[in-house]
Design an enzyme around this catalytic site. Sequence first.
Site, mmCIF file in Angstrom:
data_model
loop_
_atom_site.group_PDB
_atom_site.id
_atom_site.type_symbol
_atom_site.label_atom_id
_atom_site.label_comp_id
_atom_site.label_asym_id
_atom_site.label_seq_id
_atom_site.Cartn_x
_atom_site.Cartn_y
_atom_site.Cartn_z
ATOM 1 N N VAL A 1 0.546 -1.399 0.344
ATOM 2 C CA VAL A 1 -0.557 -0.285 -0.025
ATOM 3 C C VAL A 1 0.572 1.213 -0.107
ATOM 4 O O VAL A 1 0.968 1.815 -0.830
ATOM 5 C CB VAL A 1 -1.106 0.093 1.576
ATOM 6 C CG1 VAL A 1 -1.923 1.317 1.388
ATOM 7 C CG2 VAL A 1 -1.758 -1.105 0.909
ATOM 8 N N LYS B 1 15.189 -3.359 1.892
ATOM 9 C CA LYS B 1 14.357 -3.226 1.518
ATOM 10 C C LYS B 1 14.140 -1.106 0.366
ATOM 11 O O LYS B 1 14.451 -1.567 -0.932
ATOM 12 C CB LYS B 1 12.660 -2.818 2.021
ATOM 13 C CG LYS B 1 11.742 -3.096 1.265
ATOM 14 C CD LYS B 1 10.167 -2.476 1.528
ATOM 15 C CE LYS B 1 9.655 -3.808 2.254
ATOM 16 N NZ LYS B 1 8.537 -3.231 2.955
ATOM 17 N N PHE C 1 -8.312 2.219 -0.866
ATOM 18 C CA PHE C 1 -9.412 1.234 -1.469
ATOM 19 C C PHE C 1 -8.858 -0.069 -2.768
ATOM 20 O O PHE C 1 -9.365 -0.885 -3.082
ATOM 21 C CB PHE C 1 -11.028 1.165 -1.558
ATOM 22 C CG PHE C 1 -11.360 2.379 -0.642
ATOM 23 C CD1 PHE C 1 -12.071 1.385 0.535
ATOM 24 C CD2 PHE C 1 -11.796 3.449 -1.068
ATOM 25 C CE1 PHE C 1 -12.442 1.264 1.265
ATOM 26 C CE2 PHE C 1 -11.660 4.131 0.152
ATOM 27 C CZ PHE C 1 -12.738 3.416 1.185
ATOM 28 N N ASN D 1 -14.915 -3.296 2.482
ATOM 29 C CA ASN D 1 -14.341 -4.596 2.801
ATOM 30 C C ASN D 1 -15.478 -5.670 2.831
ATOM 31 O O ASN D 1 -15.381 -6.710 2.880
ATOM 32 C CB ASN D 1 -12.628 -4.290 3.412
ATOM 33 C CG ASN D 1 -12.203 -3.847 2.381
ATOM 34 O OD1 ASN D 1 -12.090 -3.710 1.025
ATOM 35 N ND2 ASN D 1 -10.592 -4.484 2.865
ATOM 36 N N PHE E 1 -17.857 -8.479 -7.801
ATOM 37 C CA PHE E 1 -17.899 -9.104 -6.509
ATOM 38 C C PHE E 1 -18.875 -10.660 -6.375
ATOM 39 O O PHE E 1 -19.545 -11.018 -5.604
ATOM 40 C CB PHE E 1 -18.274 -8.746 -5.206
ATOM 41 C CG PHE E 1 -15.932 -7.788 -5.245
ATOM 42 C CD1 PHE E 1 -15.522 -7.157 -6.112
ATOM 43 C CD2 PHE E 1 -15.295 -8.843 -3.874
ATOM 44 C CE1 PHE E 1 -14.612 -7.185 -6.111
ATOM 45 C CE2 PHE E 1 -14.376 -8.594 -4.433
ATOM 46 C CZ PHE E 1 -13.570 -7.581 -5.302
ATOM 47 N N GLY F 1 -8.634 -14.797 -0.229
ATOM 48 C CA GLY F 1 -7.952 -14.755 0.542
ATOM 49 C C GLY F 1 -7.311 -13.270 0.298
ATOM 50 O O GLY F 1 -7.781 -12.493 -0.257
ATOM 51 N N CYS G 1 -6.188 -9.035 2.686
ATOM 52 C CA CYS G 1 -6.856 -7.868 3.411
ATOM 53 C C CYS G 1 -8.097 -8.008 4.034
ATOM 54 O O CYS G 1 -8.775 -8.391 5.242
ATOM 55 C CB CYS G 1 -7.499 -6.609 2.097
ATOM 56 S SG CYS G 1 -6.287 -6.094 1.899
#
Length: 442
Positions: free
Chosen positions: A11, A35, A156, A216, A257, A265, A268
């Site tokens: 994110v 990283k 989102f 969600n 959806f 899975g 989130c």
Amino acid sequence: MDLAVIGVGHVGLVTAACLADLGHRVVGLDDDAAKIETLLAGGVPFHEPDLPQLLEKVTASGALRFSTELADAIADAEVVFVCVGTPPLPGGGPDLRFVERVAVEVASSVDHELVLVEKSTVPANTGQRLTQVIRREQEARGTDLTNVHVASNPEFLREGVAVHDTLNPDRIVYGTSSDFARDALRRVYAPLVERTGAPVVETDVNTAELIKHASNAFLATRISFINAVANVCDLVGADVEVVAQGMGMDARIGPAFLSAGLGYGGSCFPKDVDAFLHLARNVGYDFRLLEEVGRINAGQRDVVLRKLRDELWHLSGKTITILGAAFKPGTDDLRESPGLHLVRTLMDEGATVRVYDPVAIPGVQAQLPDVATFTDPIEAVTGAHAAVVATDWPEIVKLDLAEVVAALDYPILVDGRNCLDAAAAAAAGLRYHGIGRGHLRT
Ligand code: UDX
């Protein structure tokens, strides 16, 4: 504007790159030095389409740079986005230690007025907690108690289309409790609103947090609902694909959806459903609907196992190929992957499991070193007693089914994503099982 993004995971990194693309000066911060080194060397630590190109563009222009020093990252920042991980705790709630630590660190080093924005998915009331932590820290240090404004700006984005989602949002939501914070967030998003015309929901912090929870949880509920319908379709001899199509044509329902299969899975939905449940429990509401959503989701793996057992009887000693390990196409993310859950259960039952995935194999090898892995799907099914489609990768959808039949020892395939053409599969000689496609057996 000068902005900072703390935590450049999936994110955070996408957010940082997109904010830079909108014309802001952004510093991406992470305490994982490896990283940051990867990013400074032009690498991207995970698979996300369009992100490497965008990063190249915004780092070359100087709009985005990286740092491992918090004081450096926030030195000029008007707005600081908190995108650190919130991993699940054993009890179901998220671990907010990292979020708290960021708040303490910002409070102890800030020397100007700024907005601290929660972007990580956090339980409702986290904004209040952050304010409390910051005030306490500032009080202890005798510093200005009014210069950190807490806000919530849920994201989102979906993995695999994260850049597209961030730059083309259905809506922008932010919750604030001061004019300073609201005006700052207005200015952050003004270029995006101008570019896309996206509607903006300006509200208070608690409500913004709830919008994320509810969105969600509702999407997960849709998936579990259609999966429950699929299980009935299997029993009565109906086709859930057509049922979903027919339902989706109702403008009040819509088509998104409603894909039945192995279930959801990722990092989130499973975590967010648990976190919302946990929150509801904590405040005294028994949100049983959500409990059932999680239960139906977990049960979808058993649906696939039952179909395999119907065909093969005992799974012990059988060789089964799982086609697709990532939790969905377009990502190498294996978190809460239904396919990997299946791999583990099959192994527990004594089956020999082989796994194909076009991008996620390195992660599979790291987690399950004893599993045979493949980046060629036909090699993966060669000599297997059955194959299961666990991820609807395009590479799997366009498989030559005659080749699959020729390669398998027994021509048995369970399509856990209903992504193959059932008629073509049957014509190729496959014993094809979808999820909720009971009409094929009538
Ligand atoms: C999700 C939300 O969509 C996003 O708004 C939020 O910010 C983070 O969580 P993501 O986890 O990246 O995004 O994936 P998404 O595309 O939403 O899919 C989630 C899971 O649901 C996948 O495992 C997918 O296979 C499954 N799914 C999705 C279904 O089983 N059926 C569907 O109809 C849709």
